[in-house]
Write a protein that holds these residues in place. Structure first.
Motif, PDB file in Angstrom:
ATOM      1  N   MET A  29     -20.153  12.342  18.136  1.00  0.00           N
ATOM      2  CA  MET A  29     -21.311  11.860  18.874  1.00  0.00           C
ATOM      3  C   MET A  29     -20.938  10.577  19.604  1.00  0.00           C
ATOM      4  O   MET A  29     -20.402   9.646  19.015  1.00  0.00           O
ATOM      5  N   ARG A  30     -21.238  10.523  20.902  1.00  0.00           N
ATOM      6  CA  ARG A  30     -20.894   9.331  21.667  1.00  0.00           C
ATOM      7  C   ARG A  30     -22.035   8.306  21.601  1.00  0.00           C
ATOM      8  O   ARG A  30     -23.207   8.684  21.498  1.00  0.00           O
ATOM      9  N   PRO A  31     -21.712   7.031  21.703  1.00  0.00           N
ATOM     10  CA  PRO A  31     -22.756   6.008  21.668  1.00  0.00           C
ATOM     11  C   PRO A  31     -23.580   6.054  22.952  1.00  0.00           C
ATOM     12  O   PRO A  31     -23.053   6.335  24.025  1.00  0.00           O
ATOM     13  N   ALA A  32     -24.863   5.796  22.838  1.00  0.00           N
ATOM     14  CA  ALA A  32     -25.733   5.768  24.010  1.00  0.00           C
ATOM     15  C   ALA A  32     -25.936   4.328  24.436  1.00  0.00           C
ATOM     16  O   ALA A  32     -26.437   3.512  23.680  1.00  0.00           O
ATOM     17  N   LEU A  33     -25.543   4.019  25.659  1.00  0.00           N
ATOM     18  CA  LEU A  33     -25.712   2.662  26.172  1.00  0.00           C
ATOM     19  C   LEU A  33     -27.145   2.426  26.620  1.00  0.00           C
ATOM     20  O   LEU A  33     -27.588   1.302  26.675  1.00  0.00           O
ATOM     21  N   GLN A  34     -27.839   3.505  26.938  1.00  0.00           N
ATOM     22  CA  GLN A  34     -29.232   3.424  27.370  1.00  0.00           C
ATOM     23  C   GLN A  34     -29.497   2.236  28.267  1.00  0.00           C
ATOM     24  O   GLN A  34     -29.979   1.214  27.835  1.00  0.00           O
ATOM     25  N   GLY A  35     -29.140   2.376  29.485  1.00  0.00           N
ATOM     26  CA  GLY A  35     -29.469   1.310  30.405  1.00  0.00           C
ATOM     27  C   GLY A  35     -28.655   1.380  31.666  1.00  0.00           C
ATOM     28  O   GLY A  35     -27.862   2.287  31.889  1.00  0.00           O
ATOM     29  N   ASP A  36     -28.889   0.385  32.446  1.00  0.00           N
ATOM     30  CA  ASP A  36     -28.262   0.255  33.749  1.00  0.00           C
ATOM     31  C   ASP A  36     -26.939  -0.483  33.603  1.00  0.00           C
ATOM     32  O   ASP A  36     -26.891  -1.568  33.035  1.00  0.00           O
ATOM     33  N   MET A  37     -25.885   0.123  34.095  1.00  0.00           N
ATOM     34  CA  MET A  37     -24.595  -0.550  34.159  1.00  0.00           C
ATOM     35  C   MET A  37     -24.492  -1.174  35.544  1.00  0.00           C
ATOM     36  O   MET A  37     -24.350  -0.468  36.536  1.00  0.00           O
ATOM     37  N   HIS A  38     -24.624  -2.490  35.606  1.00  0.00           N
ATOM     38  CA  HIS A  38     -24.527  -3.220  36.869  1.00  0.00           C
ATOM     39  C   HIS A  38     -23.052  -3.560  37.065  1.00  0.00           C
ATOM     40  O   HIS A  38     -22.538  -4.482  36.452  1.00  0.00           O
ATOM     41  N   MET A  39     -22.394  -2.788  37.925  1.00  0.00           N
ATOM     42  CA  MET A  39     -20.954  -2.871  38.094  1.00  0.00           C
ATOM     43  C   MET A  39     -20.591  -3.835  39.223  1.00  0.00           C
ATOM     44  O   MET A  39     -20.601  -3.467  40.393  1.00  0.00           O
ATOM     45  N   MET A  40     -20.293  -5.062  38.845  1.00  0.00           N
ATOM     46  CA  MET A  40     -19.852  -6.062  39.819  1.00  0.00           C
ATOM     47  C   MET A  40     -18.330  -6.011  39.874  1.00  0.00           C
ATOM     48  O   MET A  40     -17.644  -6.900  39.381  1.00  0.00           O
ATOM     49  N   VAL A  41     -17.829  -4.921  40.460  1.00  0.00           N
ATOM     50  CA  VAL A  41     -16.393  -4.669  40.526  1.00  0.00           C
ATOM     51  C   VAL A  41     -15.995  -4.312  41.950  1.00  0.00           C
ATOM     52  O   VAL A  41     -16.831  -3.891  42.755  1.00  0.00           O
TER      53      VAL A  41
END
Length: 168
Positions: free
Chosen positions: A1-13
């Motif tokens: 089972m993979r972990p759920a990040l539940q949210g927005d990944m704001h990628m400043m890359v």
């Protein structure tokens, strides 16, 4: 089972394309990238969707809101940066509020987020301009009572959204 990040990944890359698959595998449900960081926003939006995530599109203070407009109907959330990205604790740039207002007027159902310098003293301006999502770091973390700050931010945004729906 993979972990759920539940949210927005704001990628400043600098190359947001390379992180879509890893964020999807990690369980992210929204991927926000900076419009200025890619040469092909349409392909990146498609890739994010194909990887099962919602799409957020951010613009820095120096980028005009009209540059985001062609993509607005293909995204779930527009993020107007109210500081220069890079570090916390910067002063809120109130002159970004016309961008928020323009987006709210042109795209009434779009989620609009502001990030940078948002706290109890500035959240009213954000909500009145049309933001319905707030990012607040320093104002919460440096507070004596983080829970009350979070509740204030939430209530101000909710009240402004209710007022907008009544005004329609």
């Amino acid at each position: 089972m993979r972990p759920a990040l539940q949210g927005d990944m704001h990628m400043m890359v600098s190359r947001p394309e390379q992180w879509v698959k890893p964020m999807a595998v990690a369980g992210a449900n929204q991927y926000t990238f900076h419009l200025e960081a890619t040469e092909n926003p349409g392909a990146l939006i498609k890739d994010i969707r194909e990887n099962g995530m919602k799409v957020g599109l951010a613009i820095k203070p120096g980028t005009t809101v009209e540059y985001l407009a062609p993509w607005a109907n293909q995204i779930d959330m527009a993020l107007v940066m109210t500081v220069e990205p890079g570090f916390g604790g910067q002063k809120f740039m109130e002159d970004m509020m016309p961008k928020v207002h323009w987006l709210r007027t042109q795209f009434p159902s779009l989620d609009i987020e502001v990030d940078g310098g948002v706290g109890p003293d500035t959240v009213h301006k954000c909500a009145e301009a049309g933001a319905n999502m707030i990012v607040s770091g320093s104002a919460i973390m440096r507070s004596e009572d983080p829970r009350s700050v979070i509740n204030l931010l939430r209530n101000v945004c909710s009240e402004a959204a209710q007022k907008r729906s009544l005004d329609r």
